[in-house]
Motif scaffolding. Structure first.
Motif, PDB file in Angstrom:
ATOM      1  N   LEU A 125      -4.973   1.564   3.524  1.00 30.04           N
ATOM      2  CA  LEU A 125      -5.314   2.379   2.391  1.00 30.04           C
ATOM      3  C   LEU A 125      -6.005   3.421   2.886  1.00 30.04           C
ATOM      4  O   LEU A 125      -6.676   3.571   4.174  1.00 30.04           O
ATOM      5  CB  LEU A 125      -6.243   1.924   1.362  1.00 30.04           C
ATOM      6  CG  LEU A 125      -6.195   1.206   0.784  1.00 30.04           C
ATOM      7  CD1 LEU A 125      -7.144   0.385  -0.141  1.00 30.04           C
ATOM      8  CD2 LEU A 125      -4.629   1.280  -0.339  1.00 30.04           C
ATOM      9  N   LEU A 128      -1.925   1.476  -6.027  1.00 24.98           N
ATOM     10  CA  LEU A 128      -2.735   2.526  -5.529  1.00 24.98           C
ATOM     11  C   LEU A 128      -4.287   1.835  -7.010  1.00 24.98           C
ATOM     12  O   LEU A 128      -5.353   1.934  -7.091  1.00 24.98           O
ATOM     13  CB  LEU A 128      -2.910   3.663  -5.482  1.00 24.98           C
ATOM     14  CG  LEU A 128      -2.070   4.049  -4.163  1.00 24.98           C
ATOM     15  CD1 LEU A 128      -1.783   5.717  -3.679  1.00 24.98           C
ATOM     16  CD2 LEU A 128      -3.292   3.433  -3.022  1.00 24.98           C
ATOM     17  N   PRO A 129      -3.473   2.365  -8.150  1.00 24.43           N
ATOM     18  CA  PRO A 129      -4.648   1.911  -9.210  1.00 24.43           C
ATOM     19  C   PRO A 129      -4.551   0.375  -9.502  1.00 24.43           C
ATOM     20  O   PRO A 129      -5.761   0.765  -9.768  1.00 24.43           O
ATOM     21  CB  PRO A 129      -3.250   2.193 -10.267  1.00 24.43           C
ATOM     22  CG  PRO A 129      -1.823   3.053 -10.022  1.00 24.43           C
ATOM     23  CD  PRO A 129      -1.927   2.927  -8.815  1.00 24.43           C
ATOM     24  N   ASP A 161       3.450   3.475  -4.347  1.00 25.12           N
ATOM     25  CA  ASP A 161       2.020   4.501  -5.836  1.00 25.12           C
ATOM     26  C   ASP A 161       1.782   3.960  -6.773  1.00 25.12           C
ATOM     27  O   ASP A 161       0.895   3.456  -7.272  1.00 25.12           O
ATOM     28  CB  ASP A 161       2.690   5.892  -6.487  1.00 25.12           C
ATOM     29  CG  ASP A 161       3.323   6.277  -5.360  1.00 25.12           C
ATOM     30  OD1 ASP A 161       2.448   6.984  -4.025  1.00 25.12           O
ATOM     31  OD2 ASP A 161       4.408   7.439  -5.547  1.00 25.12           O
ATOM     32  N   PRO A 186      -9.344   8.475   0.963  1.00 25.78           N
ATOM     33  CA  PRO A 186      -9.452   8.365  -0.366  1.00 25.78           C
ATOM     34  C   PRO A 186      -9.862   7.700  -1.668  1.00 25.78           C
ATOM     35  O   PRO A 186     -10.167   7.292  -2.511  1.00 25.78           O
ATOM     36  CB  PRO A 186      -8.704   9.468  -0.878  1.00 25.78           C
ATOM     37  CG  PRO A 186      -8.741  10.294   0.081  1.00 25.78           C
ATOM     38  CD  PRO A 186      -8.605   9.301   1.062  1.00 25.78           C
ATOM     39  N   HIS A 187      -8.918   6.625  -1.302  1.00 25.50           N
ATOM     40  CA  HIS A 187      -8.480   5.305  -2.144  1.00 25.50           C
ATOM     41  C   HIS A 187      -9.388   4.583  -1.866  1.00 25.50           C
ATOM     42  O   HIS A 187      -9.827   3.714  -2.606  1.00 25.50           O
ATOM     43  CB  HIS A 187      -7.233   4.748  -1.614  1.00 25.50           C
ATOM     44  CG  HIS A 187      -6.106   6.028  -2.308  1.00 25.50           C
ATOM     45  ND1 HIS A 187      -5.645   6.722  -3.477  1.00 25.50           N
ATOM     46  CD2 HIS A 187      -5.064   6.746  -1.424  1.00 25.50           C
ATOM     47  CE1 HIS A 187      -4.601   7.909  -3.618  1.00 25.50           C
ATOM     48  NE2 HIS A 187      -4.496   7.438  -2.540  1.00 25.50           N
ATOM     49  N   LEU A 188      -9.797   4.508  -0.612  1.00 21.36           N
ATOM     50  CA  LEU A 188     -10.839   3.312  -0.277  1.00 21.36           C
ATOM     51  C   LEU A 188     -11.899   3.508  -0.560  1.00 21.36           C
ATOM     52  O   LEU A 188     -12.783   2.893  -0.898  1.00 21.36           O
ATOM     53  CB  LEU A 188     -10.427   3.720   1.327  1.00 21.36           C
ATOM     54  CG  LEU A 188     -11.306   1.983   1.745  1.00 21.36           C
ATOM     55  CD1 LEU A 188     -10.271   0.295   1.630  1.00 21.36           C
ATOM     56  CD2 LEU A 188     -11.427   2.423   3.747  1.00 21.36           C
ATOM     57  N   ALA A 196       0.589  -0.909  -0.199  1.00 18.96           N
ATOM     58  CA  ALA A 196      -0.305   0.433   0.000  1.00 18.96           C
ATOM     59  C   ALA A 196       1.010   1.158  -0.080  1.00 18.96           C
ATOM     60  O   ALA A 196       1.118   2.304  -0.581  1.00 18.96           O
ATOM     61  CB  ALA A 196      -0.675  -0.141   0.908  1.00 18.96           C
ATOM     62  N   CYS A 203     -13.695   4.695   5.957  1.00 19.80           N
ATOM     63  CA  CYS A 203     -13.751   5.092   5.459  1.00 19.80           C
ATOM     64  C   CYS A 203     -14.662   6.445   6.430  1.00 19.80           C
ATOM     65  O   CYS A 203     -14.013   8.181   5.090  1.00 19.80           O
ATOM     66  CB  CYS A 203     -14.954   4.887   4.474  1.00 19.80           C
ATOM     67  SG  CYS A 203     -14.814   3.610   3.367  1.00 19.80           S
ATOM     68  N   VAL A 236      -5.895  -0.935  -6.926  1.00 20.47           N
ATOM     69  CA  VAL A 236      -7.141  -1.499  -6.266  1.00 20.47           C
ATOM     70  C   VAL A 236      -7.771  -1.234  -6.857  1.00 20.47           C
ATOM     71  O   VAL A 236      -9.003  -2.098  -6.289  1.00 20.47           O
ATOM     72  CB  VAL A 236      -6.333  -0.046  -5.137  1.00 20.47           C
ATOM     73  CG1 VAL A 236      -8.534  -0.457  -4.466  1.00 20.47           C
ATOM     74  CG2 VAL A 236      -5.887  -0.735  -3.628  1.00 20.47           C
ATOM     75  N   SER A 237      -8.427  -0.272  -7.809  1.00 27.58           N
ATOM     76  CA  SER A 237      -9.489  -0.470  -8.620  1.00 27.58           C
ATOM     77  C   SER A 237     -10.087  -1.601  -8.965  1.00 27.58           C
ATOM     78  O   SER A 237     -11.049  -2.211  -9.164  1.00 27.58           O
ATOM     79  CB  SER A 237      -9.286   1.121  -9.407  1.00 27.58           C
ATOM     80  OG  SER A 237      -8.664   0.929 -10.689  1.00 27.58           O
TER      81      SER A 237
END
Length: 185
Positions: free
Chosen positions: A88, A52-53, A49, A91-93, A46, A130, A55-56
């Motif tokens: 995370l 993070l992409p 960098d 904002p990323h979660l 995590a 969140c 994760v989506s």
């Protein structure tokens, strides 16, 4: 020890391929891949960098695992989502949570405790993570309100609505970064 970016990317590619593959019907493989997500996070993925992409890309495969009929897969998916929530930033979660909360809420009303209990614990962790931001609080509350409200998407089960209200109350009591939260002062 922190995992290298190249190693992490290759491992995530394998995880995604096995979780998305229709031919990967072997539940033991999928279970192992869900545990591998937790392992990667434990190795510092995590912090990268490039993680993070990815994760989506996990959103739909994780939702599919939460829909599985095997309690082991559902429990492993809940554990992976909980680990993501712990590692995370909000904002990323939040997009992941918005995608998975409806399915997790459905799992809480299943009579098989090996599915409902991990889902319950996962929702608690996900909502707490969140709700560290006002945007996350708004998003979680909107999903929970839709599930327990009187609109067309409301759940007919009184038990599930009661559980949803408990999560909603919990979310409103969590202090968030922009202020004290409803119960935080």
């Amino acid at each position: 020890m922190t995992i290298g970016t190249r190693t992490m990317s290759r491992r995530m590619d394998t995880i995604l391929a096995n979780l998305q593959s229709q031919s990967s019907a072997d539940w033991k493989v999928r279970s192992g891949e869900l545990r591998a997500i937790v392992d990667l996070l434990g190795q510092g993925a995590a912090l990268s960098d490039s993680f993070l992409p990815l994760v989506s890309l996990l959103r739909e495969p994780l939702r599919q695992q939460l829909c599985d009929l095997r309690s082991t897969i559902v429990a492993d998916a809940c554990h992976a989502v909980s680990a993501l929530a712990r590692h995370l930033a909000a904002p990323h979660l939040e997009p992941l949570a918005a995608h998975l909360l409806p399915q997790l809420l459905q799992r809480t009303s299943v009579k098989i405790k090996a599915m409902s209990q991990p889902a319950d614990e996962c929702i608690e962790i996900l909502v707490a993570a969140c709700c560290r931001s006002s945007a996350g609080l708004n998003r979680c509350c909107a999903i929970l309100c839709e599930d327990v409200g009187s609109g067309p998407h409301r759940n007919a089960s009184a038990h599930r609505r009661a559980i949803g209200l408990r999560y909603l109350e919990s979310a409103l009591r969590i202090p968030w970064a922009g202020g004290g939260g409803a119960g935080g002062g």
